[in-house]
Design an enzyme around this catalytic site. Structure first.
Site, PDB file in Angstrom:
ATOM      1  N   LYS A 169       0.803  -1.215   0.000  1.00  0.00           N
ATOM      2  CA  LYS A 169       0.000   0.000   0.000  1.00  0.00           C
ATOM      3  C   LYS A 169       0.842   1.274   0.000  1.00  0.00           C
ATOM      4  O   LYS A 169       1.876   1.329   0.655  1.00  0.00           O
ATOM      5  CB  LYS A 169      -0.911   0.013   1.231  1.00  0.00           C
ATOM      6  CG  LYS A 169      -1.973  -1.059   1.177  1.00  0.00           C
ATOM      7  CD  LYS A 169      -2.811  -1.111   2.426  1.00  0.00           C
ATOM      8  CE  LYS A 169      -2.108  -1.731   3.585  1.00  0.00           C
ATOM      9  NZ  LYS A 169      -3.024  -2.143   4.674  1.00  0.00           N
ATOM     10  N   THR A 208      -5.093   9.809   9.266  1.00  0.00           N
ATOM     11  CA  THR A 208      -5.155   8.619   8.406  1.00  0.00           C
ATOM     12  C   THR A 208      -5.545   7.372   9.182  1.00  0.00           C
ATOM     13  O   THR A 208      -5.374   6.256   8.691  1.00  0.00           O
ATOM     14  CB  THR A 208      -3.772   8.375   7.768  1.00  0.00           C
ATOM     15  OG1 THR A 208      -2.805   8.296   8.831  1.00  0.00           O
ATOM     16  CG2 THR A 208      -3.387   9.458   6.802  1.00  0.00           C
ATOM     17  N   GLY A 210      -7.176   4.307  10.278  1.00  0.00           N
ATOM     18  CA  GLY A 210      -8.174   3.424   9.664  1.00  0.00           C
ATOM     19  C   GLY A 210      -8.006   3.196   8.177  1.00  0.00           C
ATOM     20  O   GLY A 210      -8.789   2.447   7.566  1.00  0.00           O
ATOM     21  N   THR A 211      -6.998   3.803   7.559  1.00  0.00           N
ATOM     22  CA  THR A 211      -6.854   3.653   6.099  1.00  0.00           C
ATOM     23  C   THR A 211      -6.612   2.191   5.696  1.00  0.00           C
ATOM     24  O   THR A 211      -7.183   1.712   4.720  1.00  0.00           O
ATOM     25  CB  THR A 211      -5.678   4.500   5.543  1.00  0.00           C
ATOM     26  OG1 THR A 211      -4.590   4.382   6.433  1.00  0.00           O
ATOM     27  CG2 THR A 211      -6.050   5.940   5.390  1.00  0.00           C
ATOM     28  N   GLY A 212      -5.754   1.479   6.460  1.00  0.00           N
ATOM     29  CA  GLY A 212      -5.415   0.097   6.088  1.00  0.00           C
ATOM     30  C   GLY A 212      -6.629  -0.819   6.162  1.00  0.00           C
ATOM     31  O   GLY A 212      -6.919  -1.580   5.234  1.00  0.00           O
ATOM     32  N   CYS A 213      -7.359  -0.711   7.283  1.00  0.00           N
ATOM     33  CA  CYS A 213      -8.562  -1.544   7.465  1.00  0.00           C
ATOM     34  C   CYS A 213      -9.574  -1.225   6.380  1.00  0.00           C
ATOM     35  O   CYS A 213     -10.209  -2.118   5.806  1.00  0.00           O
ATOM     36  CB  CYS A 213      -9.205  -1.254   8.816  1.00  0.00           C
ATOM     37  SG  CYS A 213      -8.117  -1.520  10.208  1.00  0.00           S
TER      38      CYS A 213
HETATM   39  N1  PLP Z   1      -6.645  -1.061  16.111  1.00  0.00           N
HETATM   40  C1  PLP Z   1      -7.129  -2.066  15.404  1.00  0.00           C
HETATM   41  C2  PLP Z   1      -8.185  -2.931  16.001  1.00  0.00           C
HETATM   42  C3  PLP Z   1      -6.641  -2.291  14.104  1.00  0.00           C
HETATM   43  O1  PLP Z   1      -7.122  -3.297  13.372  1.00  0.00           O
HETATM   44  C4  PLP Z   1      -5.632  -1.451  13.572  1.00  0.00           C
HETATM   45  C5  PLP Z   1      -5.085  -1.620  12.234  1.00  0.00           C
HETATM   46  O2  PLP Z   1      -5.436  -2.441  11.462  1.00  0.00           O
HETATM   47  C6  PLP Z   1      -5.162  -0.415  14.359  1.00  0.00           C
HETATM   48  C7  PLP Z   1      -5.685  -0.252  15.618  1.00  0.00           C
HETATM   49  C8  PLP Z   1      -4.074   0.496  13.906  1.00  0.00           C
HETATM   50  O3  PLP Z   1      -4.560   1.535  13.187  1.00  0.00           O
HETATM   51  P1  PLP Z   1      -3.593   2.802  12.965  1.00  0.00           P
HETATM   52  O4  PLP Z   1      -2.359   2.278  12.326  1.00  0.00           O
HETATM   53  O5  PLP Z   1      -4.385   3.682  12.084  1.00  0.00           O
HETATM   54  O6  PLP Z   1      -3.307   3.356  14.317  1.00  0.00           O
END
Ligand code: PLP
Length: 268
Positions: A169, A208, A210-213
């Site tokens: 990504k 940003t 939540g972008t990955g999920c």
């Molecule tokens: N919390 C949960 C339950 C997640 O699934 C994720 C990422 O997939 C995160 C936190 C991390 O998100 P961020 O990298 O935006 O802090």
């Protein structure tokens, strides 16, 4: 269905996944792997669920409703990963998107090292698509990714671990490029050995969360609707870009990306 962790602030994890499924007109279901304690400023802890708990959540829904695609997110322990593998194989699940969640942006480990090795060994070969970001791809492959040659080497290593298709990504390090004065966030989609580059305007922001999920869930939703991996990845990238472009502005930290309603139903 999403098998993932709960972020009570709604920015990442199951709540972001379900919101994204809905944006594409899909009915989301979920099995929770971990209750995390977090807000936009950081992750403060987590209560991981047992394999039995995850199986009971997922299996009753699969038996009753059936599911058209599965997205996996935070799978914190070896037991939960082993159970997820069993759910996929015993139910012959298809359209599997594995988001190899490793660590929060704020630095909290969302998986231990033994579990990460199990995730690679057990779930990569079952995935239609694996979606690491640059830090995740570096941790999984053990190489440092500074340019497109490193990117190809990382994809090759992930293929050697059984991943058929890999989406590295954009948004971190070597994926941010300047193209004729335009700053782009490039996603590197390896379909087998073929590379497709997916570009979007880079938006300068720290909002940003939540972008990955959201990206992985948008891909899974589009695959559930019958699209291929390439088309699903294109639509998902545009969705995430629109979500980054409509920030929520919530919280005192790294605020969650928005919910661009103009996409609702667009995938049909
Ligand atoms: N919390 C949960 C339950 C997640 O699934 C994720 C990422 O997939 C995160 C936190 C991390 O998100 P961020 O990298 O935006 O802090």
């Amino acid at each position: 269905m999403t098998i993932a962790g709960i972020d009570p602030s709604g920015g990442a994890g199951v709540l972001a996944d379900i919101r994204t499924f809905a944006a594409f007109g899909c009915f989301g279901t979920a099995a929770v792997t971990s209750l995390t304690f977090q807000n936009t400023t950081g992750v403060f802890g987590a209560e991981h669920q047992s394999a039995d708990c995850v199986r009971a959540q997922a299996q009753h829904v699969i038996d009753d409703m059936g599911i058209d695609a599965l997205k996996t997110g935070m799978l914190p322990t070896f037991e939960v990963i082993e159970e997820t593998e069993h759910l996929i194989t015993s139910n012959k699940l298809r359209n599997i998107v594995v988001d190899p969640v490793v660590r929060s942006t704020s630095g909290y480990d969302l998986i231990d090292s033994k579990a990460l090795r199990a995730l690679i060994r057990m779930l990569f070969p079952l995935a239609d698509l694996v979606t690491p970001n640059i830090p995740e791809a570096e941790r999984i492959t053990g190489i440092s990714i500074e340019n497109s040659t490193d990117m190809a080497a990382a994809a090759e290593i992930m293929r050697s671990f059984g991943a058929r298709n890999v989406l590295i990504k954009g948004g971190h390090g070597a994926t941010i490029l300047v193209d004729g004065g335009r700053k782009v966030a490039r996603d590197y989609l390896y379909l087998g050995t073929d590379l497709v580059e997916l570009d979007a305007d880079y938006i300068e922001t720290s909002a940003t969360h939540g972008t990955g999920c959201t990206l992985a869930s948008a891909i899974a939703a589009n695959m559930a609707l019958g699209k291929g991996i390439l088309e699903s990845s294109r639509v998902a990238k545009n969705y995430v870009n629109a979500a980054i472009g409509t920030p929520t502005g919530l919280g005192k930290g790294n605020s969650p990306i928005g919910f661009p309603r103009r996409f609702v139903g667009e995938a049909k």
